[in-house]
Design a protein around this motif. Structure first.
Motif, PDB file in Angstrom:
ATOM      1  N   ASP A  97       0.820  -1.212   0.000  1.00  0.00           N
ATOM      2  CA  ASP A  97       0.000   0.000   0.000  1.00  0.00           C
ATOM      3  C   ASP A  97       0.851   1.259   0.000  1.00  0.00           C
ATOM      4  O   ASP A  97       0.396   2.337   0.414  1.00  0.00           O
ATOM      5  N   MET A  98       2.087   1.142  -0.431  1.00  0.00           N
ATOM      6  CA  MET A  98       3.017   2.265  -0.413  1.00  0.00           C
ATOM      7  C   MET A  98       3.179   2.903  -1.785  1.00  0.00           C
ATOM      8  O   MET A  98       3.960   3.844  -1.933  1.00  0.00           O
ATOM      9  N   ARG A  99       2.479   2.378  -2.773  1.00  0.00           N
ATOM     10  CA  ARG A  99       2.563   2.864  -4.157  1.00  0.00           C
ATOM     11  C   ARG A  99       3.986   2.761  -4.702  1.00  0.00           C
ATOM     12  O   ARG A  99       4.407   3.585  -5.524  1.00  0.00           O
ATOM     13  N   HIS A 100       4.708   1.743  -4.240  1.00  0.00           N
ATOM     14  CA  HIS A 100       6.058   1.523  -4.748  1.00  0.00           C
ATOM     15  C   HIS A 100       6.013   0.956  -6.162  1.00  0.00           C
ATOM     16  O   HIS A 100       5.163   0.116  -6.478  1.00  0.00           O
ATOM     17  N   ASN A 101       6.960   1.402  -6.991  1.00  0.00           N
ATOM     18  CA  ASN A 101       7.001   0.901  -8.359  1.00  0.00           C
ATOM     19  C   ASN A 101       7.592  -0.504  -8.453  1.00  0.00           C
ATOM     20  O   ASN A 101       7.166  -1.314  -9.258  1.00  0.00           O
ATOM     21  N   ALA A 102       8.617  -0.773  -7.660  1.00  0.00           N
ATOM     22  CA  ALA A 102       9.333  -2.041  -7.786  1.00  0.00           C
ATOM     23  C   ALA A 102       8.900  -3.033  -6.718  1.00  0.00           C
ATOM     24  O   ALA A 102       8.698  -2.676  -5.558  1.00  0.00           O
ATOM     25  N   MET A 103       8.776  -4.282  -7.123  1.00  0.00           N
ATOM     26  CA  MET A 103       8.439  -5.361  -6.187  1.00  0.00           C
ATOM     27  C   MET A 103       9.297  -6.580  -6.486  1.00  0.00           C
ATOM     28  O   MET A 103       9.781  -6.762  -7.614  1.00  0.00           O
ATOM     29  N   TYR A 104       9.462  -7.416  -5.462  1.00  0.00           N
ATOM     30  CA  TYR A 104      10.398  -8.543  -5.546  1.00  0.00           C
ATOM     31  C   TYR A 104       9.839  -9.753  -4.802  1.00  0.00           C
ATOM     32  O   TYR A 104       9.106  -9.605  -3.832  1.00  0.00           O
ATOM     33  N   TRP A 105      10.272 -10.929  -5.246  1.00  0.00           N
ATOM     34  CA  TRP A 105      10.034 -12.155  -4.488  1.00  0.00           C
ATOM     35  C   TRP A 105      11.376 -12.818  -4.210  1.00  0.00           C
ATOM     36  O   TRP A 105      12.196 -13.011  -5.120  1.00  0.00           O
ATOM     37  N   TYR A 106      11.584 -13.166  -2.930  1.00  0.00           N
ATOM     38  CA  TYR A 106      12.785 -13.868  -2.493  1.00  0.00           C
ATOM     39  C   TYR A 106      12.388 -15.171  -1.814  1.00  0.00           C
ATOM     40  O   TYR A 106      11.303 -15.303  -1.267  1.00  0.00           O
ATOM     41  N   ARG A 107      13.317 -16.104  -1.808  1.00  0.00           N
ATOM     42  CA  ARG A 107      13.189 -17.270  -0.947  1.00  0.00           C
ATOM     43  C   ARG A 107      14.368 -17.289   0.011  1.00  0.00           C
ATOM     44  O   ARG A 107      15.488 -16.897  -0.349  1.00  0.00           O
ATOM     45  N   GLN A 108      14.079 -17.686   1.248  1.00  0.00           N
ATOM     46  CA  GLN A 108      15.135 -17.761   2.253  1.00  0.00           C
ATOM     47  C   GLN A 108      15.334 -19.200   2.664  1.00  0.00           C
ATOM     48  O   GLN A 108      14.409 -19.859   3.140  1.00  0.00           O
ATOM     49  N   ASP A 109      16.544 -19.684   2.490  1.00  0.00           N
ATOM     50  CA  ASP A 109      16.896 -21.038   2.865  1.00  0.00           C
ATOM     51  C   ASP A 109      18.084 -20.998   3.803  1.00  0.00           C
ATOM     52  O   ASP A 109      18.984 -20.165   3.653  1.00  0.00           O
ATOM     53  N   LEU A 110      18.097 -21.923   4.750  1.00  0.00           N
ATOM     54  CA  LEU A 110      19.144 -21.951   5.771  1.00  0.00           C
ATOM     55  C   LEU A 110      20.516 -22.013   5.116  1.00  0.00           C
ATOM     56  O   LEU A 110      20.751 -22.843   4.226  1.00  0.00           O
ATOM     57  N   GLY A 111      21.409 -21.135   5.536  1.00  0.00           N
ATOM     58  CA  GLY A 111      22.772 -21.127   5.027  1.00  0.00           C
ATOM     59  C   GLY A 111      22.953 -20.427   3.694  1.00  0.00           C
ATOM     60  O   GLY A 111      24.076 -20.287   3.219  1.00  0.00           O
ATOM     61  N   LEU A 112      21.860 -19.963   3.098  1.00  0.00           N
ATOM     62  CA  LEU A 112      21.948 -19.337   1.786  1.00  0.00           C
ATOM     63  C   LEU A 112      21.439 -17.902   1.768  1.00  0.00           C
ATOM     64  O   LEU A 112      21.528 -17.242   0.751  1.00  0.00           O
ATOM     65  N   GLY A 113      20.880 -17.426   2.839  1.00  0.00           N
ATOM     66  CA  GLY A 113      20.350 -16.073   2.836  1.00  0.00           C
ATOM     67  C   GLY A 113      19.118 -15.963   1.965  1.00  0.00           C
ATOM     68  O   GLY A 113      18.398 -16.929   1.736  1.00  0.00           O
ATOM     69  N   LEU A 114      18.873 -14.770   1.455  1.00  0.00           N
ATOM     70  CA  LEU A 114      17.727 -14.530   0.578  1.00  0.00           C
ATOM     71  C   LEU A 114      18.188 -14.531  -0.875  1.00  0.00           C
ATOM     72  O   LEU A 114      19.193 -13.905  -1.214  1.00  0.00           O
ATOM     73  N   ARG A 115      17.448 -15.225  -1.710  1.00  0.00           N
ATOM     74  CA  ARG A 115      17.765 -15.265  -3.131  1.00  0.00           C
ATOM     75  C   ARG A 115      16.572 -14.774  -3.943  1.00  0.00           C
ATOM     76  O   ARG A 115      15.436 -15.182  -3.700  1.00  0.00           O
ATOM     77  N   LEU A 116      16.851 -13.901  -4.905  1.00  0.00           N
ATOM     78  CA  LEU A 116      15.806 -13.279  -5.694  1.00  0.00           C
ATOM     79  C   LEU A 116      15.220 -14.260  -6.709  1.00  0.00           C
ATOM     80  O   LEU A 116      15.954 -14.876  -7.481  1.00  0.00           O
ATOM     81  N   ILE A 117      13.901 -14.370  -6.725  1.00  0.00           N
ATOM     82  CA  ILE A 117      13.214 -15.272  -7.656  1.00  0.00           C
ATOM     83  C   ILE A 117      12.783 -14.508  -8.912  1.00  0.00           C
ATOM     84  O   ILE A 117      13.159 -14.848 -10.033  1.00  0.00           O
ATOM     85  N   HIS A 118      11.955 -13.504  -8.715  1.00  0.00           N
ATOM     86  CA  HIS A 118      11.486 -12.632  -9.793  1.00  0.00           C
ATOM     87  C   HIS A 118      11.342 -11.226  -9.256  1.00  0.00           C
ATOM     88  O   HIS A 118      11.225 -11.020  -8.049  1.00  0.00           O
ATOM     89  N   TYR A 119      11.315 -10.274 -10.163  1.00  0.00           N
ATOM     90  CA  TYR A 119      11.119  -8.891  -9.775  1.00  0.00           C
ATOM     91  C   TYR A 119      10.248  -8.183 -10.805  1.00  0.00           C
ATOM     92  O   TYR A 119      10.007  -8.696 -11.915  1.00  0.00           O
ATOM     93  N   SER A 120       9.776  -6.997 -10.407  1.00  0.00           N
ATOM     94  CA  SER A 120       9.002  -6.157 -11.327  1.00  0.00           C
ATOM     95  C   SER A 120       9.359  -4.711 -11.035  1.00  0.00           C
ATOM     96  O   SER A 120       9.222  -4.250  -9.907  1.00  0.00           O
ATOM     97  N   ASN A 121       9.817  -3.996 -12.039  1.00  0.00           N
ATOM     98  CA  ASN A 121      10.192  -2.596 -11.847  1.00  0.00           C
ATOM     99  C   ASN A 121       9.002  -1.650 -11.929  1.00  0.00           C
ATOM    100  O   ASN A 121       9.064  -0.528 -11.430  1.00  0.00           O
ATOM    101  N   THR A 122       7.948  -2.104 -12.585  1.00  0.00           N
ATOM    102  CA  THR A 122       6.746  -1.285 -12.689  1.00  0.00           C
ATOM    103  C   THR A 122       5.596  -2.168 -13.149  1.00  0.00           C
ATOM    104  O   THR A 122       5.827  -3.257 -13.686  1.00  0.00           O
ATOM    105  N   ALA A 123       4.389  -1.714 -12.930  1.00  0.00           N
ATOM    106  CA  ALA A 123       3.229  -2.510 -13.338  1.00  0.00           C
ATOM    107  C   ALA A 123       3.319  -2.837 -14.820  1.00  0.00           C
ATOM    108  O   ALA A 123       3.658  -1.990 -15.646  1.00  0.00           O
TER     109      ALA A 123
END
Lengths: 114, 113
Positions: free
Chosen positions: A26-52
């Protein structure tokens, strides 16, 4: 202020089934991201979107798809879940898709694939 | 291929003392670095950042130091408080590639009263 809302909070899913993880901001941000977090690997980016209307692949996109029909929503779909997709999934957003912009995260979805 | 490494999975310090969390990176194209803090069952929250044109950035009790030649950065927390107990993630990005932020595996900090 809600910020980023993810649903469900957790889910157990049988292998081979499909699942859509929901993410709304609800922040009207242009960019959005999906990450997965796995033990020992931190967060890894799956997909992103810079704008609608636009999306891109991250570091680990295989087995996942996304859509960005509007500014607020960025759902992540697993078409046919496999056990290796067991993870905690975080949705995030930033005002713009620049590397120097802090990202705001949701509280995550814990997904177990059996 | 982990481009951002946090080699200490955990760190325990006494309340009031300094906490030093370390992070190393391998990609010389990274030019912006961030630290995030994460409590259990919550998402990461942004803590502090530094651009590669600086070697230090301070915000209250938190200071981040960057050594570009060594490809190393550290987060100092002084004085440490029990509420600082959390997992800390180091992240790095390159401005030319704005959607390739890489995270370290995290360091769990425990501050003992």
């Amino acid at each position: 202020t809600a910020g980023i809302t993810q649903a469900p909070t957790s889910q157990i899913l049988a292998a081979g089934r499909s699942m859509t993880l929901r993410c709304t901001q609800d922040m009207r941000h242009n960019a959005m991201y999906w990450y997965r977090q796995d033990l020992g690997l931190g967060l890894r980016l799956i997909h992103y979107s810079n704008t609608a209307g636009t999306t891109g692949k991250g570091e680990v996109p295989d087995g996942y798809s996304v859509s960005r029909a509007n500014t607020d929503d960025f759902p992540l779909t697993l078409a046919s879940a496999v056990p290796s997709q067991t993870s905690v999934y975080f949705c995030a957003s930033s005002a713009e898709g620049h590397g120097n912009q802090p990202q705001h995260f949701g509280d995550g979805t814990r997904l177990s694939i059996l | 291929d982990q481009q951002v490494k946090q080699n200490s999975p955990s760190l325990s310090v006494q309340e009031g003392r300094i906490s030093i969390l370390n992070c190393d990176y391998t990609n010389s194209m990274f030019d912006y670095f961030l630290w995030y803090k994460k409590y259990p069952a919550e998402g990461p929250t942004f803590l502090i950042s530094i651009s590669s044109i600086k070697d230090k950035n301070e915000d209250g009790r938190f200071t981040v130091f960057l050594n570009k030649s060594a490809k190393h950065l550290s987060l100092h927390i002084v004085p440490s408080q029990p509420g600082d107990s959390a997992v800390y993630f180091c992240a790095a990005s390159a401005l030319y590639n704005n959607n390739d932020m890489r995270f370290g595996a995290g360091t769990r900090l425990t501050v003992k009263p």
